[in-house]
Motif scaffolding. Structure first.
Motif, PDB file in Angstrom:
ATOM      1  N   ILE A  99       0.867  -1.173   0.120  1.00 33.01           N
ATOM      2  CA  ILE A  99       0.011   0.045  -0.473  1.00 33.01           C
ATOM      3  C   ILE A  99       1.021   0.804  -0.167  1.00 33.01           C
ATOM      4  O   ILE A  99       1.778   1.566   0.755  1.00 33.01           O
ATOM      5  N   SER A 100       0.267   2.401  -0.603  1.00 33.65           N
ATOM      6  CA  SER A 100       1.170   3.521  -0.935  1.00 33.65           C
ATOM      7  C   SER A 100       0.795   4.334  -0.311  1.00 33.65           C
ATOM      8  O   SER A 100      -0.892   4.574   0.111  1.00 33.65           O
ATOM      9  N   LEU A 101       1.275   4.643   0.882  1.00 37.74           N
ATOM     10  CA  LEU A 101       0.323   5.992   2.024  1.00 37.74           C
ATOM     11  C   LEU A 101       0.692   7.357   1.426  1.00 37.74           C
ATOM     12  O   LEU A 101       1.450   7.884   1.278  1.00 37.74           O
ATOM     13  N   HIS A 102      -0.763   7.661   0.290  1.00 38.32           N
ATOM     14  CA  HIS A 102      -1.206   9.183   0.092  1.00 38.32           C
ATOM     15  C   HIS A 102      -0.957  10.523   1.328  1.00 38.32           C
ATOM     16  O   HIS A 102      -1.656  11.665   0.613  1.00 38.32           O
ATOM     17  N   GLY A 103      -1.869  10.221   2.651  1.00 38.54           N
ATOM     18  CA  GLY A 103      -2.592  10.709   3.271  1.00 38.54           C
ATOM     19  C   GLY A 103      -1.482  10.888   4.316  1.00 38.54           C
ATOM     20  O   GLY A 103      -0.878   9.609   4.357  1.00 38.54           O
ATOM     21  N   LYS A 104      -2.138  11.275   5.247  1.00 39.17           N
ATOM     22  CA  LYS A 104      -1.004  11.667   6.572  1.00 39.17           C
ATOM     23  C   LYS A 104      -1.495  11.172   7.734  1.00 39.17           C
ATOM     24  O   LYS A 104      -2.973  11.180   7.974  1.00 39.17           O
ATOM     25  N   GLY A 105      -0.545  10.523   8.575  1.00 42.78           N
ATOM     26  CA  GLY A 105      -1.001   9.979   9.405  1.00 42.78           C
ATOM     27  C   GLY A 105      -1.637  10.817  10.870  1.00 42.78           C
ATOM     28  O   GLY A 105      -0.803  12.155  10.781  1.00 42.78           O
ATOM     29  N   PRO A 106      -1.496  10.521  11.899  1.00 40.95           N
ATOM     30  CA  PRO A 106      -1.900  10.800  12.815  1.00 40.95           C
ATOM     31  C   PRO A 106      -0.798  11.495  13.469  1.00 40.95           C
ATOM     32  O   PRO A 106       0.078  10.540  13.455  1.00 40.95           O
ATOM     33  N   ALA A 107      -0.950  12.250  14.525  1.00 45.49           N
ATOM     34  CA  ALA A 107       0.447  13.243  15.077  1.00 45.49           C
ATOM     35  C   ALA A 107       1.178  12.058  15.715  1.00 45.49           C
ATOM     36  O   ALA A 107       0.242  10.787  16.446  1.00 45.49           O
ATOM     37  N   GLY A 108       2.418  11.628  15.973  1.00 45.69           N
ATOM     38  CA  GLY A 108       3.252  10.550  16.353  1.00 45.69           C
ATOM     39  C   GLY A 108       3.085   9.438  15.856  1.00 45.69           C
ATOM     40  O   GLY A 108       3.510   8.736  16.345  1.00 45.69           O
ATOM     41  N   MET A 109       2.371   8.919  14.446  1.00 44.50           N
ATOM     42  CA  MET A 109       1.549   7.499  14.039  1.00 44.50           C
ATOM     43  C   MET A 109       3.095   7.662  13.212  1.00 44.50           C
ATOM     44  O   MET A 109       2.664   8.014  12.447  1.00 44.50           O
ATOM     45  N   THR A 110       4.488   6.600  13.264  1.00 39.86           N
ATOM     46  CA  THR A 110       5.107   6.415  13.013  1.00 39.86           C
ATOM     47  C   THR A 110       5.546   4.752  12.299  1.00 39.86           C
ATOM     48  O   THR A 110       5.424   4.482  13.518  1.00 39.86           O
ATOM     49  N   PRO A 111       4.973   4.182  11.211  1.00 40.68           N
ATOM     50  CA  PRO A 111       5.340   3.318  11.432  1.00 40.68           C
ATOM     51  C   PRO A 111       6.258   2.008  11.010  1.00 40.68           C
ATOM     52  O   PRO A 111       7.524   3.520  11.067  1.00 40.68           O
ATOM     53  N   GLU A 112       6.747   1.522  11.454  1.00 39.23           N
ATOM     54  CA  GLU A 112       7.755   0.627  12.221  1.00 39.23           C
ATOM     55  C   GLU A 112       7.178  -0.771  11.850  1.00 39.23           C
ATOM     56  O   GLU A 112       6.234  -1.061  11.638  1.00 39.23           O
TER      57      GLU A 112
END
Length: 695
Positions: free
Chosen positions: A149-162
């Motif tokens: 999945i390509s992420l074209h939106g913005k995640g919530p504050a402090g949310m970093t994929p790991e």
């Protein structure tokens, strides 16, 4: 009659002598035969059933038994044919071993899965590969093993994929797409072997569903890699940090598209991939350092097998580098090659020889037969084979006339030139581009990679526990800044990049077989490989591009004009447009190609409004619609719409004296494990494509 028999006898004796002269040099032909069999499997347009593989296995075993009864000069042909059958079987077994569900429809809804890989798309969007996938209202037996999945939106504050984090999002998914044109790159096949059952994108925030607490060894290494990448990027900012992270951890997500473009145009993009160059430099540095350290102690130097100990230590360092870099296919190939070379060094054999290259190629082809079809395998082994052969020939040439300081310079120039010439046809065939100043860029960059960048990376690893790694990373950054500067300077030169037309299916096999014959055959007959290579280049020179191309969704049409390919749209379907224009061998942009478009016998109806306003067609016209064109059914023109194109894939058409010759992606790809064509299509869909015949 007696004279004829004597001539035949003399020919046989001469031929037998030539064949017997190849004794002791047959190992190099083993991967060639395996590759022929693997290539035959992938060129089929139908999928063999299991009984077919059983018959091939029996035939291969029979040939091996027959080879023992044949004369010594002839038996290698039987063994070679048997190896071809084995290669075919290996490819088939591998294709079935990676089988998994593939999404058969477009999906929009909730997606949940565990992050197992992260990278960047060509649009610079962050991409996540998920396993343990769950889709809303999709049963487990139809759910893909992995999705990307390509992420074209913005995640919530402090949310970093790991790595290892279980996430949820709402995404658009679809099956892996077919070639953008018949005979083009087959992403469906690539996704099949990567176990990707669906690809798509999301524009909504990413939500964490579960913490990354999985103790899986692969994910633990993934976390270490990403932590190391983040640490390096804190020490080195911008593209320098992204470059450093790429060559140490395999994480390319921090490099800008501008820097990537400069590296590609200057033919320095290979420095980003952790391949033979990086692995060789690392192990050479570790090997030399360990030997020097062991030799500094008199007792150890005299009583211990220092060469073997240093080789084992270098192999351990290479294995660690393999794990840290993510262990992709290119790095695995490099590790196998280094392992074979170090093993040869340990037992007192020549570290770099054609036999070592052959062993490495055999291992890769047995483990990953599909690697043969990718540019990475082809370019890395072409470069390695050419370098080993050329330096083997130069070993017998007296170079004492060169000053001592000039010998390493001579070796650098020769190695860069040989590797460049060996890989240029493969790179041009796959990427339709030639870097005119690539040799200059490599001469200005590769030595610095070996003398400064890789040694600094090793020292940084040693100093990291002491918190002093910033010193080595700063030195490493200086070298990478220089390489990036060279890339930008070369890319800015006029005509830095040339474009070549996409070759036909037989071009690369002919060039490769001719090249290998020159390298592997013993005796003057080896030069017979040159005409074979020349034939390949001649076929390439005469390659003809389709007069008309239609995208598999009906969203883009391209027709060849005297000024180049004209495209029906200046925006949209950018990936398809870029590939078509690159395959044409032009550097034109989609906007420039769209200015060449003129309405005539080829009509593109983009959108439902254009279809609704269309008044009807006449005989001889070709109508391409991006929406279902039921209203045009039964009219005297050829009509292509999404429903019909779904059954055929992309379409290529050539003008001839008898009209249009149609070739579809389905014709070329066939019915394979990885294809996702509809099982049956309504007959009227074929009637829409051609009122006279099914393409």
């Amino acid at each position: 009659m007696g004279r004829i028999l004597r001539v035949i006898q003399n020919v046989w004796i001469s031929g037998e002598a030539v064949l017997l002269a190849q004794r002791g040099n047959m190992l190099g032909w083993v991967p060639v035969c395996l590759a022929v069999g693997i290539g035959c499997y992938f060129t089929l347009t139908w999928e063999p059933a299991w009984p077919f593989f059983v018959w091939l296995a029996m035939a291969g075993l029979g040939l091996l038994l027959i080879a023992r009864l044949l004369p010594e000069a002839v038996s290698p042909f039987a063994v070679g044919l048997s190896l071809c059958l084995i290669g075919f079987i290996l490819a088939g077994v591998r294709a079935h071993a990676v089988a998994g569900p593939v999404l058969g429809w477009r999906y929009y809804g909730a997606v949940e899965g565990r992050i197992v890989a992260m990278d960047r798309s060509q649009s610079d969007a962050l991409r996540l590969t998920l396993d343990q996938v769950r889709l809303d209202r999709v049963p487990p037996d139809r759910t893909p093993q992995r999705v990307r999945i390509s992420l074209h939106g913005k995640g919530p504050a402090g949310m970093t994929p790991e790595p290892g984090l279980r996430v949820m999002t709402t995404a658009h998914l679809s099956p892996p797409s077919g070639p953008v044109e018949p005979g083009g790159f087959d992403f469906q096949r690539h996704a099949w072997f990567a176990r990707l059952g669906a690809v798509g994108y999301s524009r909504v925030p990413l939500v964490g569903a579960a913490a990354a607490h999985d103790g899986h060894a692969g994910l633990m290494v993934f976390r270490i890699r990403m932590a190391a990448s983040a640490h390096i990027q804190k020490r080195l900012s911008g593209d320098t940090g992204g470059f450093a992270a790429a060559i140490t951890t395999g994480d390319r997500s921090a490099i800008s598209q501008e820097a990537l473009h400069a590296l590609r145009v200057s033919n320095l993009a290979h420095l980003l991939a952790i391949s033979g160059l990086h692995m060789g430099l690392l192990t050479a540095f570790v090997l030399a350092g360990l030997r020097l350290a062991l030799a500094s102690h008199p007792v150890i130097a005299l009583r211990w097998p220092t060469k073997a100990i240093a080789a084992v230590g270098a192999l351990a360092a290479a294995a660690g580098y393999l794990a840290l870099s993510g262990g992709n296919v290119a790095t695995q190939r490099a590790f196998i090659m280094v392992a074979v070379a170090l093993a040869a060094l340990t037992i007192g054999r020549r570290a770099f020889s054609l036999r070592a290259v052959a062993v490495a190629a055999i291992i890769v082809l047995v483990l990953r037969p599909e690697a043969l079809m990718g540019p990475g395998f082809q370019m890395s082994f072409a470069a390695t084979t050419a370098l080993v052969a050329v330096f083997g020939w130069l070993r017998d040439i007296d170079r004492n006339w060169l000053p001592r300081w000039a010998k390493p310079v001579f070796a650098t120039v020769v190695s860069s030139a040989v590797a460049g010439f060996a890989t240029a046809p493969i790179a041009a065939a796959h990427f339709n581009a030639i870097a005119h100043y690539g040799l200059i860029a490599n001469l200005a960059s590769v030595p610095l990679m070996g003398l400064l960048v890789i040694p600094a990376a090793v020292v940084a690893l040693v100093l990291a526990p002491l918190g002093l790694d910033w010193i080595a990373l700063w030195v490493m950054g200086l070298g990478l800044d220089w390489i990036l500067g060279v890339a930008h300077a070369v890319a800015a030169l006029e005509n830095a990049r040339g474009h070549v037309v996409s070759p036909g299916a037989w071009v690369l096999p002919l060039i490769s077989l001719g090249f290998l014959f020159v390298i592997l055959w013993q005796g003057r007959l080896r030069w017979g490989g040159l005409p074979v290579m020349a034939l390949g280049f001649a076929l390439w020179q005469g390659a003809a591009r389709p007069d008309l191309l239609i995208a598999d969704t009906g969203t883009l049409v391209g027709i060849m004009t005297p000024e180049g390919r004209a495209l029906s749209k200046s925006k949209g379907a950018g990936f398809v447009a870029r590939n078509w224009l690159e395959n044409d061998g032009t550097g034109a942009s989609q906007e420039a190609a769209a200015k060449l478009w003129q309405d005539g016998d080829i009509v593109h109806l983009s959108g439902k409004r254009a279809l609704a306003e269309f008044q009807g067609c006449t005989a001889g016209q070709i109508i391409v619609a991006s929406s279902t064109a039921d209203s045009l059914s039964g009219q005297p023109c050829m009509v292509f719409d999404p429903d019909s194109l779904k059954t055929t894939g992309a379409v290529a058409m050539h003008r001839s004296g008898q009209g249009w010759q149609i070739k579809t992606a389905r014709d070329i790809a066939g019915e394979r494990l990885w294809t996702n064509w509809p099982k049956a299509a309504p007959q009227d869909q074929y009637v829409r494509i051609s009122p006279t015949k099914r393409p």
